[in-house]
Structure formats: structure tokens, C-alpha cells
Write a protein that holds these residues in place. Structure first.
Motif, short mmCIF file in Angstrom:
data_model
loop_
_atom_site.label_atom_id
_atom_site.label_comp_id
_atom_site.label_asym_id
_atom_site.label_seq_id
_atom_site.Cartn_x
_atom_site.Cartn_y
_atom_site.Cartn_z
N TYR A 1 -3.35 -122.04 -16.57
CA TYR A 1 -3.89 -121.96 -18.05
C TYR A 1 -4.31 -120.26 -18.44
CZ TYR A 1 -3.12 -126.91 -18.85
OH TYR A 1 -2.59 -128.21 -19.20
N SER B 1 -4.12 -124.58 -11.39
CA SER B 1 -4.01 -124.91 -12.65
C SER B 1 -4.82 -124.02 -13.53
CB SER B 1 -4.66 -126.45 -12.84
OG SER B 1 -5.38 -126.32 -13.89
N ARG B 2 -6.11 -123.36 -13.02
CA ARG B 2 -6.58 -122.52 -13.72
C ARG B 2 -5.92 -121.12 -13.90
NH1 ARG B 2 -11.90 -123.07 -14.99
NH2 ARG B 2 -12.61 -121.14 -14.34
N PRO C 1 -7.65 -127.36 -16.54
CA PRO C 1 -8.17 -126.22 -16.02
C PRO C 1 -9.71 -126.38 -15.82
CG PRO C 1 -7.57 -125.73 -18.23
CD PRO C 1 -6.91 -127.16 -17.93
N ALA D 1 -11.12 -120.28 -18.60
CA ALA D 1 -9.73 -119.82 -17.54
C ALA D 1 -9.34 -118.77 -17.90
CB ALA D 1 -8.72 -121.11 -17.60
N ARG E 1 -12.54 -127.62 -9.29
CA ARG E 1 -11.40 -127.19 -10.10
C ARG E 1 -10.28 -126.55 -9.60
NH1 ARG E 1 -15.23 -124.27 -14.71
NH2 ARG E 1 -15.17 -123.12 -12.76
#
Lengths: 565, 291
Positions: free
Chosen positions: B87, B83-84, B54, B240, B79
Motif C-alpha cells: 500500500y 501489506s503496508r 495496511p 503506509a 499490522r
């Protein structure tokens, strides 16, 4: 315009004896577990203006489904087939929900059983009744208010102006039922469907509501009255149809059918009534289901005191502090005794103090004055510690068995808990005793794993009785134990209680508003009014010659049904 | 039987509770359960769902819109937003669950004490609850945070304390219903000791209603907590966390809609799923009570 409407409606005559509702060969089926189940099977009837058709039968006979179908509320997924289904001469077969909504309240009014849950607690009675008019866009402004008050007056509500501003919680049971009736008639429907309208009421209120229904027919209404109470049918119905498993098995003039029933089912319904049958006479012909019930050797002696009385109540008085600071005397100088193996019937209208007496008997309340002796020892005003070891000696059977079971528990856990309280710890012994208890009250052992929700009303009450018997009490306090059961189930439970009493020699205090039931079960009777004993004596003498005017009034108000044997 | 007609209206209560559920309801329940299972997986094993971290910065690839490579696009530092969001599930769910646990614990202590503790205790606690009620929840949360400092844990405490009053009210009402019930009277009549009646009958029947309350409540506390994070009072960027991500993205709303929409959708979908499941649990519990 709306004023004209009112006069038109009021002057509607019913000289035209065209039926207001005609139903021919009606069947209703529901899909249950991917099978179609016929709940109403090929039923035909007409509703005539000025007449009351009573629909009697046990719960599960399909009475309520029929009532809902007639309101267009059979439910989603119901399959309805009918050769003829007409309201005021117009076929309503295949009507849309929207069309039905216009009809409900305007053409067909519905009077429900439970007035407390059928009225919105957050709105005044006047607002609630007025809403029915709004729904049909009838009357406006001043006329609307006039009509609401008129309907309340027609329903026999005194001081309608004042009552219209009150909320359902502020009204007595009788007034709430009247408010429901006012709501049903406010839009001048000519057809009324009353589903058990008096079941929850005491006998004098019941009488007033029945008189009111009768008076509505005088003005041309056609009423379909759904009930399980034959006394009510005899009292006000013109015609009767007996329903069993979705079919009408017998129909005709009410007096003829009740006087000379031709179908065996009707005969068994009539035979199940407790009225006019003294104690000791079985209501149902069946042999006692109760097998010999051996007490385990470990058990404490059932009646430590063989002579004397099971319960002696001396001058009980209980006062409550009202919200407004006034003192309310709930129980006022009440004395009675219950002999060993005898049944005391406690009678009275709502608010007579029956519940408070029950609470004192159970040791949940201490009387302010007076005392209770149970089995020869002091019972009231004891420290809880001293009382607890003797609590098992008096057990209670409640009106609503489901509410008396911990909702998390199955039948086996309910019985385990009760047996555990009486000192049994060995699991295998508890299991054996549980099965014996179920057998004793006429339930199959397989019911152990059932949840009370899955049982019928009668079965639930049997479980409640089994639980009460688990700690081997000497005294059973029954608070309206059959009030919510239909006639046959009521007879079964009453027979069961009689068998248990003769088997175990229990003393019973039986609280009921139903005089027929009391007459059947009681050896002695105590009549309560406003917290005072106004009459007591042996059941025969009180019934034969009630001394107090209130007792006579109570008896006169009860729908009278004498077994025609 | 010449004509066939069907009418619609109130569903009949003839069939069992589960069988009576409409197909749509069952579908919604299944979908909600799947969403929550995914969120739980993301919270516990985020690496199973994404291979990118993240916090992996790739400035050359900033503000790229959603594409097969980056499903939810990338942010100002390149980023990966997907994914963030994955997470972020851990922090958001953690705050929600801790907050509701605190709220229910405080609510249960206050509610049960009020109901069982006698008249004066009841009166005192009810006044206290009323005072808590009168305070706007957000203000109360701000007070707690300003006293305890800014962190995910203090935020959870703040949200929990701020919503305790409502739960205390509900739990007190349930406790009163249970203590006045016939089944408690029956247990006493059998001669069970007061302690046993309390532990075996009264408390379990009060606790019964907590599970649906908790499920419904987690959704609300997550929304609350993300609100606080958005104000910069909880998780701080670059953490995150869904609320912090929303807060972080507000400067770029016109430039990169995906920065706002995806964390926002994660919050909404999770809260909605919790509500769907909670409602269903509630119906089951109430069905058990009423019959």
C-alpha cells in the motif's frame, strides 16, 4: 635507471631490417545477426623499420578493424585467426588483454583521427601525455617531465613548457594532432599506427603533420598509415596496400602501384580523384544518374533575374568582440560575385573567415559593413520578415549531413518538412515530390522510411542535397560537402552536384579546404586568408599562375596528385 | 589458420544498438521493468496483491517475524508489513512522480528561457540557478515545508523545488546545443517561421532528453522524499509510506529487523530499477543524437 633507458631507446638503430611486425593470413570475423561475417579476410603484411606502409580503401573496407586488431582491441566476440602474428619477433597470438595493455603505447603507438575527441578536455596536454608513461611505469619525477617535454618537441610542438600546461580546447587543430602524436611516441614505441591522421586538417597543417610522420621513420619507426586520401599516400608512403571488402587486392611500392595500378579497383580509386580534372569532366565513367527533373507547374520561376549575377557581395566586413575586449575582424572587406549557373570556389585555411561568409550568405548574420545582393535584390541587413519569403532561394549543404537533420526525423519527414516550407500542403503531392527528389539524387524510393543513421555517408549527403533542392532554390551553398567522404563516394557526390547544376542551372558557392576538389568544381576562385580576399579570378588562371605568395604556399602544401592520364 | 585466438576489449560498434546489448544487460532491463510494473500495480490496485489492509491491527500478533502467513512479518501493532509495503507504493511513487514533474517543469522553464531569452536573461537566470545550487537541497526543502506546512503534497513540492536547479542546468545546455545545431539552421534556411522552428524543431529536441531525466530523477526524488518522511516532515505514521515506515521502525531495529529491512529494500529496489531503465533510455536518446 630511467635516464639510461632514454638513451638506449634513442640510440636504437634499425640496421637490423627484421620486420617489427609480421602478420600472415590474418582473418577477423564478427558475429552479426547470428552469422559470422569476415571483416578481414586473409591478410598478410610486414612492417619494416624506417618505412611507411599505407593502407588505402573506402570506408567499410576493414581498415579500422585491422588497426584495432593490431592493437589487441578487435573487440569482444571477434574471432581472430592468423598463421603468424608477431611483434618484434615475438608471437602475440592468443595474448591476454593484460599483455596487450602492456604493449599498447610501449611497443605500438596509436595516432587517431579526431584529436578533439581523443584528448581529455579536462586535463592539460602534459598530464595527458605523462599518463602514458605512468601506465607503463616508465620514468619518474624529473625524468618523466623531461621525457614528456621531449616527446612534445619531437612532435614539433613549439614552446612545449608552455603548451604542456594548456588544455586541448586551447590548441589549434594542428597542435592538437601534434599532441596526439607526442602521446603516441612518448613511450618510444617502434611501431606507429596512424588512422586518418590528417583528414580533419587544412592543407598546410596536413603537410606539416605528414613531414613529421616521415621524420619519425628516419629514427627507425615503422608506420602503418590508414587513409582514404591517395594524395597523402603518394606524399609519404613507401609501400601501399589497397584494401577492398576485407582483402588486400593490390600491394607494392607506393610509386609503382600509383603509377601503374594493375588491379581494376585501384584504377577506379585513382580515377575518382578530382585533382587535375577541369570542370565538366565526369569523375566516374557512369552515365548521369540524374533523370529529367520536371519542375511542377505550380513552381515559382527558378531564376527571376536572368541577367546579372546570382550573388554580389560588396565589401563585406564582420567584427567580433573578443573576450579580452579586443576586436576580431572575421571578415574584412570581402567582395565577390557569382554568375548565374556558375560555381564559386571559396578556399582558405581554418580561421580564414569561410564560415562567417557562409553565415552572411545564408542570411543568418548581418555584415557590419557592406551588403549582399541576391538575384538582383537586397539580401543582407533585411528584417527577418522580408527575408523569410526569399529564404528558399538559397539552400545549404553541410559538411556533416547527419548533424543537419533533426535527429527525430526519418528521410520522408525531412523531405516533407522541406517541401512543406516551400508551400506544398497536399500530402499526395508531397509524397510524389519526395520520391522524385530521391530519384533525382540517385536514391531508391524505399529509403523514404529509413532513418539517416541507417544510411552510409554518401547516402546521407544525397538526402541532404535532396532536401536542399526541395524548395527549388536558385543558389546552393555547399560547405565542405565531401570533406568526410572517401574518394569514390566523394566522386559520386561531386558528379551528382555537377549533374544537378547543369540540369537546373543552379549557382553554387562551394567552400572547401581541398584544392583538388575546388579545381574540379569551380569556375571562379576566391582565396581567403585572415578574413581578407588575397586572390580571386577564374579557376584556370588561379591554378595556372597563383599570384599571391599565400596561394602558392597553399598549393605547394597540398599533397600533389596529378591524374596520370 | 593454425591457431585461433580471441581478444577482448572495447565492444565493436558494428552491430546494431540493441543486438549489441549483453545478455546480462538485457536481463537487468527485464528485471527492472518487472519490478516497476509490480510497483505500479501495487500503487494502483494494491488490493489485487494483498487481502489484508495496511491498517488492520492485531495486537496479539505483534512483532511476529517473516513467515508463510506474514511474508514480511508484522509490526508493533500486529499490522502486516507486506501489506503496508504494497500500500505504501502509492504514496511513495506519488511523491516521487509529482516531485520530479515539478523539478522538470521548473528546470525546463528556467533552462529554456535562459538559453533562448538572450544574453541578459541568460545571465540573470544562471546566477539564480547558481544561488539555488549553493543551497543544500535538504535545507531548501525544509524551508519550503516550514512555509507550506507538512503534507505529502508539500513534501513533493519541496523536493521538486530543491532539485530544479540541477535540471535547469542540464536543460539549458541541451537547449543551447539544439539551437546552435545545423538542423535548426537548415529549418530556418527553408524559410520556416521562427514560431514553427521553435515548436516543431527546437522544443521537441529539448524535450527528448526529459524522459530519461525524469526516469532517473524519480528514483532520486523517492529516496529524498523517504528521507524527509523519515525525519517526520512528510507522510506521518501511521500512514503506509516507505519513508514513514522506516521512521516508525527505528525504535525496534534491534528487536524486529524486518520492520526496517523490507521498506528499505522496497525503496532501494525501486530506485535502482528506475535508474537501470533511465540509463537505458538515456543511451537510446544520446545514440540518436550522436549517431
Amino acid at each position: 635507471m630511467s635516464a639510461n633507458l632514454a638513451t638506449n631507446v634513442d640510440s636504437r638503430s634499425f640496421v637490423d631490417s627484421e620486420p617489427l611486425m609480421r602478420v600472415a593470413h590474418l582473418s577477423v570475423s564478427f558475429r552479426r545477426d547470428s552469422r559470422w561475417v569476415k571483416v578481414i579476410d586473409n591478410i598478410s603484411f610486414d612492417l619494416q623499420p624506417g618505412r611507411i606502409l599505407a593502407l588505402v580503401g573506402e570506408s567499410g573496407a576493414g581498415k579500422s578493424v585491422l588497426a584495432r586488431t593490431m592493437l589487441g582491441l578487435a573487440g569482444e566476440g571477434a574471432e581472430i585467426a592468423a598463421e603468424r602474428f608477431e611483434i618484434e619477433g615475438v608471437s602475440v597470438a592468443g595474448d591476454t588483454p593484460r599483455q596487450w595493455r602492456r604493449r599498447r603505447g610501449r611497443q605500438i603507438g596509436m595516432i587517431l583521427q579526431d584529436a578533439l575527441t581523443s584528448l581529455d578536455p579536462l586535463r592539460s596536454i602534459g598530464a595527458e601525455i605523462g599518463e602514458t608513461l605512468d601506465a607503463h611505469r616508465l620514468y619518474a619525477g624529473h625524468d618523466r617531465r623531461r621525457r614528456v617535454l621531449d616527446a612534445m618537441a619531437e612532435a614539433g610542438i613549439p614552446e612545449p613548457e608552455h603548451r604542456a600546461r594548456q588544455y586541448s580546447g586551447q590548441l589549434s587543430g594542428g597542435l592538437r594532432q601534434r599532441a596526439l602524436i607526442a602521446n603516441a611516441i612518448v613511450a618510444n614505441p617502434r611501431i606507429l599506427i596512424a588512422d586518418e591522421p590528417t583528414t580533419a586538417l587544412d592543407s598546410s597543417t596536413q603537410r606539416q603533420i605528414l613531414d613529421l610522420l616521415k621524420s619519425l621513420t628516419k629514427r627507425g619507426a615503422a608506420i602503418l598509415l590508414i587513409t582514404h586520401d591517395i594524395g597523402v599516400v603518394e606524399e609519404i608512403a613507401d609501400d601501399v596496400a589497397v584494401m577492398k571488402e576485407g582483402r588486400i587486392v593490390e600491394r607494392g611500392d607506393a610509386r609503382e602501384v600509383l603509377g601503374a595500378p594493375s588491379h581494376p579497383y585501384t584504377r577506379s580509386l585513382l580515377a575518382a580523384l578530382p585533382e587535375g580534372k577541369p570542370k565538366g569532366v565526369r569523375l566516374l565513367a557512369a552515365k548521369p544518374a540524374v533523370a529529367a527533373f520536371a519542375a511542377p507547374a505550380s513552381a515559382a520561376p527558378r531564376s527571376p533575374q536572368v541577367s546579372g549575377d546570382a550573388i554580389v557581395a560588396h565589401h563585406l566586413t564582420k567584427r567580433y568582440q573578443g573576450r579580452d575586449g579586443r576586436t576580431l575582424v572575421a571578415v574584412d572587406n570581402v567582395s565577390f560575385r557569382v554568375g548565374h549557373g556558375q560555381t564559386l570556389g571559396l578556399v582558405g585555411g581554418s580561421g580564414a573567415g569561410k564560415t562567417t561568409v557562409a553565415q552572411i550568405l545564408m542570411g543568418f548574420l548581418n555584415p557590419d559593413e557592406g551588403r549582399i545582393e541576391m538575384l538582383g535584390a537586397r539580401w543582407s541587413n533585411l528584417a527577418e520578415k522580408e527575408r523569410r519569403s526569399r529564404r528558399r532561394l538559397i539552400q545549404m549543404v553541410y559538411q556533416d549531413p547527419l548533424g543537419s537533420f533533426d535527429p527525430r526525423l526519418k528521410v520522408e519527414h525531412i523531405l516533407h518538412d522541406a517541401l512543406d516550407a516551400s508551400g506544398l500542403k497536399d500530402r499526395s503531392v508531397i509524397r510524389r515530390r519526395s520520391l522524385e527528389l530521391l530519384d533525382f539524387v540517385g536514391l531508391q524510393g524505399s529509403r523514404l522510411t529509413a532513418h539517416p543513421r541507417e544510411l552510409s555517408g554518401g547516402q546521407r549527403q544525397r538526402v541532404a542535397i535532396a532536401r536542399a533542392l526541395a524548395p527549388q532554390p536558385s543558389i546552393l551553398l555547399c560547405d565542405e560537402p565531401v570533406a568526410s567522404l572517401d574518394a569514390t563516394t566523394q566522386a559520386q557526390v561531386l558528379d551528382l552536384l555537377a549533374d544537378i547544376q547543369s540540369q537546373l542551372g543552379l549557382s553554387i558557392v562551394f567552400i572547401s579546404h581541398d584544392l583538388g576538389v575546388i579545381q574540379h568544381v569551380a569556375d571562379t576562385i576566391v582565396v581567403l586568408k585572415d578574413g581578407r580576399v588575397i586572390e580571386q579570378g577564374s579557376a584556370q588562371s588561379v591554378y595556372a599562375a597563383p599570384a599571391h605568395p599565400y596561394t602558392r604556399e597553399l598549393f605547394a602544401a597540398a599533397p600533389r596528385w596529378r591524374a596520370r592520364a | 589458420m593454425t591457431n585461433l585466438l580471441t581478444t577482448a576489449g572495447a565492444a565493436p560498434d558494428l552491430s546494431s544498438r540493441w543486438a549489441s546489448k549483453l545478455p546480462l544487460q538485457r536481463f537487468a532491463l527485464g528485471l527492472a521493468a518487472a519490478v516497476l510494473a509490480t510497483a505500479a500495480l501495487a500503487a494502483i490496485f494494491p488490493q489485487l496483491l494483498v487481502d489484508q489492509g495496511p491498517y488492520d491491527i492485531d495486537p496479539t500478533n505483534a512483532f511476529s517475524p517473516p513467515s508463510p502467513q506474514a511474508w514480511f512479518g508484522t509490526d508493533q501493532n500486529g499490522r502486516d508489513v507486506f501489506s503496508r509495503v504494497v500500500y505504501g507504493a502509492r504514496a511513495s511513487l506519488f511523491i516521487g512522480i509529482v516531485a520530479i514533474s515539478i523539478a522538470l517543469f521548473l528546470g525546463a522553464v528556467l533552462g529554456i528561457t535562459a538559453a533562448l531569452g538572450g544574453r541578459w536573461l541568460d545571465l540573470t537566470i544562471r546566477r539564480f540557478i547558481d544561488v539555488l545550487y549553493a543551497f543544500p537541497g535538504m535545507v531548501l526543502a525544509l524551508v519550503v515545508i516550514s512555509v507550506l506546512g507538512v503534507s505529502e503534497l508539500t513534501m513533493a513540492i519541496a523536493v521538486g523545488a530543491a532539485s530544479a536547479a540541477g535540471y535547469a542546468h542540464i536543460i539549458r545546455a541541451q537547449a543551447l546545443i539544439v539551437t546552435r545545431s545545423d538542423y535548426v539552421a537548415a529549418a530556418r534556411a527553408l524559410g520556416h517561421s521562427p514560431a514553427r522552428v521553435l515548436i516543431r524543431t527546437i522544443l521537441p529536441n529539448i524535450v527528448r532528453i526529459l524522459l530519461p531525466l525524469a526516469t532517473l530523477g524519480v528514483g532520486q526524488t523517492i529516496v529524498w522524499a523517504t528521507g524527509l518522511s523519515f525525519l517526520g516532515l512528510g507522510a506521518k505514521p501511521p500512514a503506509a509510506e516507505w519513508g514513514a515506515m522506516l521512521s516508525d521502525s527505528r525504535n525496534y531495529v534491534s528487536l524486529a529487523w524486518w520492520l526496517t529491512v523490507f521498506p528499505g529494500a522496497a525503496i532501494a529496489v525501486t530506485a535502482l530499477s528506475l535508474t537501470v531503465i533511465g540509463k537505458s533510455l538515456q543511451a537510446r536518446v544520446e545514440g540518436g543524437r550522436v549517431g
